[in-house]
Every structure is written in C-alpha cells, then in structure tokens.
Scaffold this motif. Sequence first.
Motif, PDB file in Angstrom:
ATOM      1  N   THR A 346      19.041  89.866  72.699  1.00 26.92           N
ATOM      2  CA  THR A 346      20.034  88.873  73.063  1.00 26.92           C
ATOM      3  C   THR A 346      19.394  87.490  73.138  1.00 26.92           C
ATOM      4  OG1 THR A 346      19.684  89.131  75.447  1.00 26.92           O
ATOM      5  CG2 THR A 346      21.276  90.617  74.406  1.00 26.92           C
ATOM      6  N   GLY A 347      20.236  86.482  73.344  1.00 23.93           N
ATOM      7  CA  GLY A 347      19.758  85.115  73.463  1.00 23.93           C
ATOM      8  C   GLY A 347      20.669  84.164  72.729  1.00 23.93           C
ATOM      9  N   PRO A 348      20.496  82.864  72.946  1.00 21.75           N
ATOM     10  CA  PRO A 348      21.368  81.872  72.311  1.00 21.75           C
ATOM     11  C   PRO A 348      21.148  81.780  70.809  1.00 21.75           C
ATOM     12  CG  PRO A 348      19.588  80.784  73.495  1.00 21.75           C
ATOM     13  CD  PRO A 348      19.505  82.234  73.837  1.00 21.75           C
ATOM     14  N   ASN A 349      22.122  81.189  70.118  1.00 21.12           N
ATOM     15  CA  ASN A 349      21.986  80.960  68.679  1.00 21.12           C
ATOM     16  C   ASN A 349      20.762  80.112  68.400  1.00 21.12           C
ATOM     17  OD1 ASN A 349      25.437  80.773  68.841  1.00 21.12           O
ATOM     18  ND2 ASN A 349      24.431  82.283  67.559  1.00 21.12           N
ATOM     19  N   GLY A 350      20.016  80.483  67.356  1.00 22.51           N
ATOM     20  CA  GLY A 350      18.837  79.732  66.970  1.00 22.51           C
ATOM     21  C   GLY A 350      17.556  80.187  67.642  1.00 22.51           C
ATOM     22  N   ALA A 351      17.637  81.252  68.444  1.00 25.12           N
ATOM     23  CA  ALA A 351      16.439  81.720  69.154  1.00 25.12           C
ATOM     24  C   ALA A 351      15.561  82.616  68.292  1.00 25.12           C
ATOM     25  CB  ALA A 351      16.845  82.468  70.430  1.00 25.12           C
TER      26      ALA A 351
END
Length: 538
Positions: A346-351
């Motif tokens: 998981t994680g924000p876009n662009g990670a």
Amino acid sequence: MPSPDSGTPAVVRPAAISAQGWGWRHAGRTTQAIHALDLDIRPGERVLLLGPSGAGKSTLLHALAGVLGEEGDDADETGSLLVDGVSPKAQRGRAGLMQQDPETQVVLSRLGDDVAFGAENLCVPREEIWKRVHEALDDVGLLRSAGGSASGNFALDHPTSALSGGQKQRLALAGILAMRPGLILLDEPTANLDPAGVLEVRDAVGRCLDKTGATLVVVEHRVSVWKDLVDRIVVLQPGSSSSKGGSTPAVLLDGDPDTVLAQARDMLTAAGVWVPGYVPSTRPRSGTGSGSGAGPESAGELLLGTQELAVSRERPRRRGFKTIPPLPVQSGLDAEVLAGQALTITGPNGAGKSTFALTLAGLLAPVSGTVTAAVGLSDGAGNDPFKWKAQQLISRIGTVFQEPEHQFVTGRVLDELMFGPKHLGHGEDRVDELLERLRLGHLVDANPYTLSGGEKRRLSVATVLAAHPRVLVLDEPTFGQDANTWAELASFLSELLDAGTSVVSVTHDQEFSSVLGGTEMRLEPAFQGGARQEAGAA
C-alpha cells in the motif's frame, strides 16, 4: 478555467443528451453491450451512472464521446443517441472522455505538453492554453511550483513516462479540464488513486463544474465518492433483445441520489452497486494454508524474499566506459513472500508500489540488492527470478498488470485462457472453473479488447491462474469490479491462499486487504525523506 488574472469567463455551453431505444453490439459479439436505452440528460446536469460490471456503462460513454467506432465490421447500432440533437461522431471535441486506462491517453512526453494537446487541437489561443494548463494541473494536484517536484507534484517539463498509474489518471483528467468541454465523461476516474487522491480529483471535477456549468456523466462503482456532487443517479442493467422481440430496458433506476439510495437499497446491492456502508460478504479464510498444491507442512514456507532491494523502471545508461545506474524510486526494501499468506503493498500514488511488485515478480531487474527465490519455488530454475526463462517464470510467478490489455495475446476469451496451459503442456482442467467463478462464461467467444473494464480485469486474473503459479502478484486486482464480482474474486483468492498459493497485491482497497489478511507493507514516496515500510496485519 482561466487563471485569476485572465479576465475571461470560464463558462461553456453545457451539452444535452438524448437516447431513444439506443443499443450497440460490438463486433464479434452475439448480444448487445447495451440495449433499449431511453435517457434524457438536461444541459448542466450531473449524473452518476451505476450498474454491474458488463452493463454497458463504458460503451455508453465512448458513444457519447463519438469514439465508439463505425458500423460495419460486424458491429451494430440501433435506435438513436444524440448530443445537442446531433450524432456525437459529427462533433468530436464537444465531449471530453477520461477512459478507464489512462495509459492509453498519454500522448506527449512532457507533462505540460500533454495537458495542452487537446486544447491545441481545438485551436485555443496559445496564451490562453497555458493559463488553462497551469490551472488544470493545479486542480488535480500535479502542479504546485514552477520547478522541481515536491509532495508528489511536478514541473511542466516532467516526463510523463515517469508517472505512476494513478498520476497518469490525474494527468488525463487535467487534459480534459483544459479543453473545457460542454460534456465531461469520466470512466472510473478514481479507481487507481490513493484515498487522498480520490478526494482531490473529485473536488477538482466539482470546481470545474462550478466554474463552467458543463454537463457531467461519471461512471464509478462506489457511490459514496460522488453522491454529494451529482444531482441524479442512473442505474443500468445488463440486457438484450429476446428471440420473441421483447427486451430488457437498459435503465433499471433513475432519480435523485437520496431517493434512489433510500428506496432501492436492496435492489442496488443485488445488482452489485457499492452503496454507502455496504460491504459484500466473502468466504472467510480458514487460516490453515492447507489444501491442494500445498499440504499443512508447507504453510508459511518462504518462497520469495528481498534484501536491501532498490527498484526503478529506468534502465542503466552508458556514459563513455561507465554505466550509470538509474535513480531508484525505492530502496532498502526487505520483504518475505510466504506460502499460503498474503502480502499487501500500500501507499500513495508515485511511491513505487507497482515498480516494486514487478521487480519482485522477476519482470524488472533490481537496481541493487536482491530478489531471491527459495528452492521450493525455483525448483531447479535458479534463485534469481529475473534470469528465468518466460516458461519458467509464468509457471512459478503469475503477474496481473495494472493495465489488463498489456497481457492479452489472442482475439478470443477462451483462447486467452487456454494460451498458458497449452504452452506449458498443462491440462486445461481449470479453464471451466475459472470461467464460472469469475463470471466470464457468457463471453467465451468475445474479443478480450471489447470487454468492460471489470471483465478485462477478471480475464487477466483468470489467464494467470490458468497456469497454476505458486505466487500471484496482482496490481490493483479489484479495479472496475462491482460488489458481486469483487466478492467472488476476493473469495476465490482466499481459497487459493488456503490451498498454499501466495498472493501479493498492490491495492488501495482496504476492504480487499482485510479479506485476504496477511501482512501489509506500506511504501512512502522516496522524495519525502526516504522509503518507509510498515509491516503488520492487513
């Protein structure tokens, strides 16, 4: 949407939509994708289009944009569909369409140029174009300063090839907003976005509508995101003409959001609509990790591991006699993939989530560090998945890409499912089960590229499962799924976990993560101070 100092009003002429008995059958299909549609949308209305996967929502949006295709080649259109009283094909540019796969809408290599492309083709004056470009990128959260990147936002000359899938989704929306169309058509616009990005994009659409007065038709499976922005909900249902001349009308429900949701909640959930507060029931995990393909003794067996892994989609560059390694999007990654257990990324876009998953799956070479396959998975092929031959890889690690079309290789659904087993010398015993479980049986003769977004996603999962891999790597597996197909897919993957298969998922879907359980690995953008992974119960 002019800049504050332009002095130009941002009002456009909103479009009107009229459909009378309209239907469309894709080439090679025996039934229509949408049939007997009667629908009127007034100029400036904001409509949320709902319905189960395969109800024809994307087909309708493509038709309204005038890009569905021409009759002939075995395609067939019935009835009439008009925008402002004219065929949509006769006035392309009146509508702005954001498709399910933003990858297909990236045209130019630099961020600003790509957003300007549509407005340039509409002959907007140059000085006005760049005012629109700046404001559109700012509205979708891709531009905050004139140079460099900070907090996930970029300069105008940032390469579009370096954007993540979710960032490309925002880029596609920015290009539409810069055109200022009278009709905005959005097909699953927030499906690949992190939770913060979902709200940012929805609010950007709202600001655009408030400024321009444009008509909106948005397709989204989850009602809660758009409920307060729209003033009408239209629910479509699958249907086709009968042999006796009768038909099932395309529109199941039509009304203001509160009335539709209050009066027809049970009907909507039965149709697979994600109404607020509803999560479909799924098969519970047994927790044993035992079953076919893995006995109790193999549950929890280490299959794949990474050590101090750094990842990037860029390739090394030669400078004279030196090789310059690419700049990693993530580094220092340590992970374990265990038999019968789920790993959720998981994680924000662009990670760098997708880049990490592709490297883990042996499809990208590590920048540094290692990906190591245990003996139980490699089975004599060596411990580096990136060096395995294609046949060795797909029988051990199956990968479902973020864009389903990237893995289709035939022109028929059934052939697509049989492709892997045939080339591996396996039996085709699992094909019928996959067709039934993933609700694809009625599409065996269809061209994979004519399927809906949700159907394409389920087919891409099925083609990988047909090869019987021990590790599955899935990038946004629940994208485009209605609640019913979501539950079927989640339940099926739970069965595979109990049978000893490992499931690695890149996802923003917290309900899906909860069903699979296992471990969550959260990635943060490297430019925010380095990568950070959090392991814990998903």
